[in-house]
Design a protein around this motif. Sequence first.
Motif: not given
Length: 745
Positions: A591-598, A600-608
């Motif tokens: 959450a902190s990483l995504l908040a640092a890059h407002p 960025l569309d979070p759906s472009r990050l996929v966690l396997e």
Amino acid sequence: MRLRDRLPTGGGLRDEDWATRHRLLTVLLGVVVLVVTVFGALRPDHGPALLGTVLTVLPCLVAGTRLKGRRLRSVAVALGFTVACAGFVSLSNGLTEAHFSFFVAVAALALYRDWAPFGVFLVATTVHHGLFGVLTGTHTYDHHSARAHPLVWAGLHGFAVLLAAGFQVVQWGLTEAEEARAADNLQESQAQLSVAFDETPVPMVMFAPDGRVLRTNAAYRHWLRLPENLPPDFSVRDLPLVALGGEGSLFPQMSVSPDPIMMTRQYRRTDDGSLIWVEVHSTPLYDKQGTLRFVFAHCLDVTSVRNHEEELRRQVRHDSLTGLLSRKAFENDLGEMLRGRPPVSVIYLDVDRFKSVNDGSGHATGDDVLRALSARLTAVVPPGALLARLGGDEFVVAVAGPGGAGLRVGREILASMAEPLAVAGNPLPISISIGVATEHGAEHSDDVVLAADTAMYAAKRAGGNRLEVFAEDMRVSVNERLAAEARLRRALSGHLPWTLPLWFQPVVSTVTGQIIGAEALVRMRMPDGKILSPYHFIGAAEETGMIVQLGAHVLRSAVDHLIYWSGQLGYVSVNVSPRQLAEADFVPMVASLLAAHPGLDPSRLVLEITETALLASSVDVTERLAALKQLGVRIALDDFGTGYSSLTWLKSVPADIVKLDRSFVAGLAVDQRKSSIIQAVLWLAQSLGMSTIAEGVEEIDDWAALQAAGCPAVQGYFFSEPRPPEDFQEMLINRKCVTPLAQFT
């Protein structure tokens, strides 16, 4: 001040001192009588005077020994000396020098330090000089003036004797004053001693040489619950203490030792049966002749101190959590066992995925698991074996006997874990990895323990819940693991983008052949520039926990590249290990990483997430993945089909993408069963609203079969191996993959 107050009091001698002086003066009087008798015998013309003197002195001498009371006996002796001196003067025909005997006698009688004999002698001397000077002047004085005026000379002689006596009185008075001061000092010292003895909180006692109790203080009586007043014959044998160990009473040693001694012994109290430890400090006191007068002792009840020391020793030898042997105690006892020269087997065991238990259920539950496991091991391990907890979730057993004995115990331990542990009233399945090694009198106990540890790690790398016997070739893998761990630590402490760069493998659309995404894969750059694949360090990262720090770096670096390729790349997928997923701060970190890059569309990050991670994690996987989904990231179920409950996870896990494992893809074109399975999975994923990616595509026929089956995306060496960022960027610019197909050439 009146004269009376200035004069000495008199009569102050102690009985034993007075008796000594009286005995001396009585003997001296007897000697004087003997001397006077001999002197008179030499003067036959004075027979009546001699006879009168002797007959008068002897009754005085007898009275001095027979009368009762100090004063009467001393007066009798004083009269005896007066008569003896008068007789001597008479026998000397009043010779002036004979009168000196009175001066000697008055000095001698001053030893009594009593006015009665002293005064009687002075009065009797004056009366003698006056009376006998008148009646028998020729036998009292030897000059005409004294014979003509006997009373005058009686007064003069009496006054002279009185003057001589005066100096004795002065000396007598000074002595009394000095003794009074000494008595005051002694009394003050005794008072101080009494306060120090009676009021001190330390139990104190004085013993006579025969063991009788002479004096005790309040603390001593309170400690032993003794009455205020003890019987006169109360002795050390009557104390309510019995020495343990058959050592007997300490008093004999205390009474014969010439020096102070200190001893500590354990006693049983006879009044309540309790056991106590007592530290006794004794000091013997001797007189000038070297005779023991009494023994002074003070006693300290050190029971609590000894119990505390015993507890500390127990804690040093035993683990505080489980009560098993500690590492230090085990190493010491194992050394002794090995020095006995019989074969010794060491069984090293570790709980599989114990950190997941701690992180998911809390450290209190983890402690309960360790205690329950300790109880299980204690029940299985044979008597005479060593059982210790080395720390964390690592346990070790040492068994003396042939190598087969250790292997048999190890198998029994492994079999016992088939039954879940009872933790907080609930059954909890736990698996362990076991390593067994046998040594014959190893020089260092560390060698056999390290060998068993090595075998245990081999069991853990093989999947856990198994037993491995140490073999020499295992040392190679251990050294490799240590080297990999050292390399990874150096890399993590360096400039991460350089030491641990990300490479990317494209994900290709089966419809357009274009790159629609990429999987980020970490590499390690050595100091010489050589690039190592994850095979060389991911295992060490997982075992040591450094995977958490490594995973965080990979996630941050992947996001940085995703933003850099914002207009060229649809998404980037990042692998998440079971250890990362179990970390309580993993979701907040994302959450902190995504908040640092407002932007960025979070759906472009996929966690396997692999099925292995889902099975190994002790946390609520569904809840944690749901929290990640709420952040807007997508979830991919990696290596699908390798687990025994894949379809269950497909239904229960909130995944967006299913990645088919390469085992289903390889040979797909010629295996109808695989084709049917893939078609079924594609249909099921589509019905659940999930996308599908086929991994491990390496053959053109498999690529064609996947296209025909309608698989939307693929990934594999058929298109491209993982490439460094600069090479992957060139592929993005060209908007195509490397492929032997005509349309991509």
